[in-house]
Each structure stands twice: as structure tokens, then as C-alpha cells.
Design an enzyme around this catalytic site. Structure first.
Site, mmCIF file in Angstrom:
data_model
loop_
_atom_site.group_PDB
_atom_site.id
_atom_site.type_symbol
_atom_site.label_atom_id
_atom_site.label_comp_id
_atom_site.label_asym_id
_atom_site.label_seq_id
_atom_site.Cartn_x
_atom_site.Cartn_y
_atom_site.Cartn_z
ATOM 1 N N ARG A 191 0.854 -1.194 0.000
ATOM 2 C CA ARG A 191 0.000 0.000 0.000
ATOM 3 C C ARG A 191 0.887 1.240 0.000
ATOM 4 O O ARG A 191 2.101 1.158 0.199
ATOM 5 C CB ARG A 191 -0.901 0.017 1.247
ATOM 6 C CG ARG A 191 -0.127 0.009 2.552
ATOM 7 C CD ARG A 191 -0.916 0.531 3.727
ATOM 8 N NE ARG A 191 -0.214 0.291 4.980
ATOM 9 C CZ ARG A 191 0.794 1.018 5.433
ATOM 10 N NH1 ARG A 191 1.257 2.043 4.735
ATOM 11 N NH2 ARG A 191 1.390 0.729 6.584
ATOM 12 N N GLY A 192 0.246 2.398 -0.167
ATOM 13 C CA GLY A 192 0.959 3.650 0.009
ATOM 14 C C GLY A 192 1.126 3.946 1.487
ATOM 15 O O GLY A 192 0.577 3.270 2.352
ATOM 16 N N ASP B 95 3.562 5.130 5.053
ATOM 17 C CA ASP B 95 4.741 4.674 5.775
ATOM 18 C C ASP B 95 4.355 3.547 6.737
ATOM 19 O O ASP B 95 3.626 2.642 6.367
ATOM 20 C CB ASP B 95 5.395 5.864 6.496
ATOM 21 C CG ASP B 95 6.877 5.659 6.753
ATOM 22 O OD1 ASP B 95 7.200 4.909 7.681
ATOM 23 O OD2 ASP B 95 7.697 6.255 6.029
ATOM 24 N N TYR C 62 0.428 0.822 12.823
ATOM 25 C CA TYR C 62 0.154 -0.271 13.759
ATOM 26 C C TYR C 62 -1.301 -0.687 13.639
ATOM 27 O O TYR C 62 -2.188 0.155 13.465
ATOM 28 C CB TYR C 62 0.434 0.211 15.191
ATOM 29 C CG TYR C 62 -0.250 -0.612 16.265
ATOM 30 C CD1 TYR C 62 0.250 -1.857 16.639
ATOM 31 C CD2 TYR C 62 -1.405 -0.146 16.894
ATOM 32 C CE1 TYR C 62 -0.398 -2.623 17.610
ATOM 33 C CE2 TYR C 62 -2.055 -0.900 17.870
ATOM 34 C CZ TYR C 62 -1.541 -2.136 18.216
ATOM 35 O OH TYR C 62 -2.181 -2.880 19.170
ATOM 36 N N GLY D 61 -4.120 4.125 4.120
ATOM 37 C CA GLY D 61 -3.169 3.781 3.080
ATOM 38 C C GLY D 61 -3.857 2.875 2.090
ATOM 39 O O GLY D 61 -4.527 1.911 2.500
ATOM 40 N N GLY E 134 -6.938 0.282 3.165
ATOM 41 C CA GLY E 134 -7.990 1.212 3.564
ATOM 42 C C GLY E 134 -7.658 2.029 4.784
ATOM 43 O O GLY E 134 -6.643 2.720 4.808
ATOM 44 N N PHE E 135 -8.497 1.919 5.847
ATOM 45 C CA PHE E 135 -8.314 2.788 7.016
ATOM 46 C C PHE E 135 -8.201 1.959 8.292
ATOM 47 O O PHE E 135 -8.709 0.836 8.377
ATOM 48 C CB PHE E 135 -9.469 3.792 7.144
ATOM 49 C CG PHE E 135 -10.828 3.193 7.399
ATOM 50 C CD1 PHE E 135 -11.229 2.834 8.684
ATOM 51 C CD2 PHE E 135 -11.727 2.985 6.354
ATOM 52 C CE1 PHE E 135 -12.475 2.283 8.928
ATOM 53 C CE2 PHE E 135 -12.984 2.434 6.592
ATOM 54 C CZ PHE E 135 -13.357 2.079 7.886
ATOM 55 N N CYS F 48 3.238 6.602 10.758
ATOM 56 C CA CYS F 48 3.109 7.171 9.409
ATOM 57 C C CYS F 48 4.324 8.009 9.022
ATOM 58 O O CYS F 48 4.265 8.819 8.095
ATOM 59 C CB CYS F 48 1.827 8.000 9.278
ATOM 60 S SG CYS F 48 0.339 7.062 9.676
#
Length: 233
Positions: free
Chosen positions: A88-89, A91, A94, A162, A173-174, A191
Site C-alpha cells: 500500500r501507500g 509509511d 500499527y 493507506g 484502507g483505514f 506514518c
């Protein structure tokens, strides 16, 4: 355009198991799109939305910096946590108990072809949900996700995001901190953003625990309104 979304709540599941499941759903949608293009057919592509809670795990996005993981492999084991580099995009982040994670696997051609708008709609889903709890959440310029007290020394992130997209099909997703153990964030630079705190909904509300099932229903209500979609099971 198929605006129906198949909803699954997977409960508490291992990160890699759910990642593999996402990849399988993602590939099914992509393969159908390729078949439609190749054979000049117009078969409806499916959409999926997965709710899940993961055991303690840290994940690093494809553009992330491994130095943002602040503990060793031995320390990970001691904390009963795992670590994955993923596609995913974003950084490092957790996932763990008390966090509501949402993975939409959507063919955006069923809705709109705009990744920027997609991310903003994910954020808006969280923002509208938090408003129902009397909290003013907002975006932080240049930083994907949902925050409180943006622009102040007390800025803190409550939801990380991401995504990956190919041929307008999304995955990942989130991750919304609802009843999360925030101590696990001390082991990373969340992140990749230094000197900014994280928080959880129960902390903001001064509650021992927030009803996660009730919260999920609020999320689905706002998501379906924004995307003009219908959830099916």
C-alpha cells in the site's frame, strides 16, 4: 455501474491471512475488468468491504522507511507483535485489538474515477462518524488520515489510511483507533510523522470502552451515503 457492496465482518484475524484474502478479491475484480476489455463484454464488477480487527502487527508501506520501526525483531516477539512490508501507500502503522479496520475493495469505475476524491471520502466517513460522538475531527494539510486539533501543539491522529489501486480497483484502507492500546504506537514513528501524537476514540470520550458494533453501523451509514452505495451481505 454496480453500486452494491458485499460486506463481510471477519472478526479478529491474522494480518497476512486477510492480506491474502484482499489480494484474491482484488485479483478477481481486476481479471473481470481485463476480460471485459479483451472480449468487449460488460459484466458487472463486484465491490467488497471488509471489517477486521488484527492481532498486534506493524506494517510498512512501499515508500516507507524501515528506520521508523523503533524496536528489534526480538522486542517484536516479546510484545507478541508481527511485522510486514506491504504494497500500500504510506509509511509505517500499527494494527491491533481495539482498532476498527476497514478494507474497501472497490471498482471505482462503479462510482467515480478519482483516487484523490476516494481518499477524501474515506476521511469524510470518519469525520462524519466522529461528529456523531460530538468530536470535531478534520484533515491535516499534506497528511492523509483524520486528526484532532490540527494546527495546534496538541494535534493527534485518530485514523490512519493507506491504499493501493490498479485499473481503478482499490485495496487496503483505514485503521480507526476506537479502543486501541496506544502504547504500541510508542514503538514506531507513526506514518513517518515525528512529534505528533496518536489518540483513540475511547480516550477522547473519556470512556473505558466504545461500542464497536454501534460505531461500525455509523461508519457504514456515512460510507454508503457518500458513495451512493448499498451494502449487501
Amino acid at each position: 455501474m454496480n453500486k452494491k457492496i458485499v460486506l463481510e465482518d471477519l472478526g479478529n484475524r491474522d494480518y497476512k491471512e486477510v492480506w491474502d484474502y484482499q489480494e484474491a478479491l482484488f485479483k478477481t475484480v481486476l481479471d473481470l475488468k481485463i476480460k471485459n476489455r479483451r472480449e468487449q463484454t460488460n459484466l458487472a464488477t463486484p465491490n467488497h468491504f471488509l471489517f477486521v480487527e488484527h492481532p498486534h502487527v506493524y506494517t510498512l508501506g512501499k515508500s516507507g522507511d524501515i528506520s521508523n520501526l523503533l524496536i528489534s525483531e526480538e522486542q517484536l516477539k516479546a510484545k507478541e507483535a508481527t511485522f510486514y512490508k506491504i504494497n500500500r501507500g504510506g509509511d509505517i502503522t500499527y494494527h491491533g485489538p481495539g482498532q476498527v479496520v476497514g478494507y474497501p475493495i472497490l471498482d471505482l469505475e462503479n462510482f467515480f474515477t478519482d483516487i484523490h476524491k476516494y481518499l477524501r471520502f474515506l476521511e469524510e466517513t470518519i469525520i462524519l462518524t466522529m461528529a456523531e460522538y460530538g468530536l470535531k475531527a478534520e484533515r491535516s494539510p499534506g497528511e492523509t488520515g483524520v486528526w484532532l486539533d490540527v494546527g495546534t501543539p496538541f494535534a493527534r491522529k485518530i485514523c490512519a489510511m493507506g491504499v493501493r489501486a490498479s485499473r481503478w480497483v482499490t485495496m487496503h484502507g483505514f485503521a480507526f483507533n476506537v479502543n486501541a492500546n496506544l502504547g504500541y504506537f510508542d514503538n514506531i514513528v507513526p506514518c513517518g510523522i515525528k512529534e505528533k501524537a496518536v489518540t483513540s476514540l475511547n480516550v477522547e470520550l473519556g470512556k473505558a470502552e466504545v461500542d464497536e458494533e454501534e460505531l461500525k453501523q455509523k461508519l457504514l451509514k456515512h460510507f454508503s451515503a457518500l458513495f451512493e452505495a448499498e451494502f449487501i451481505q
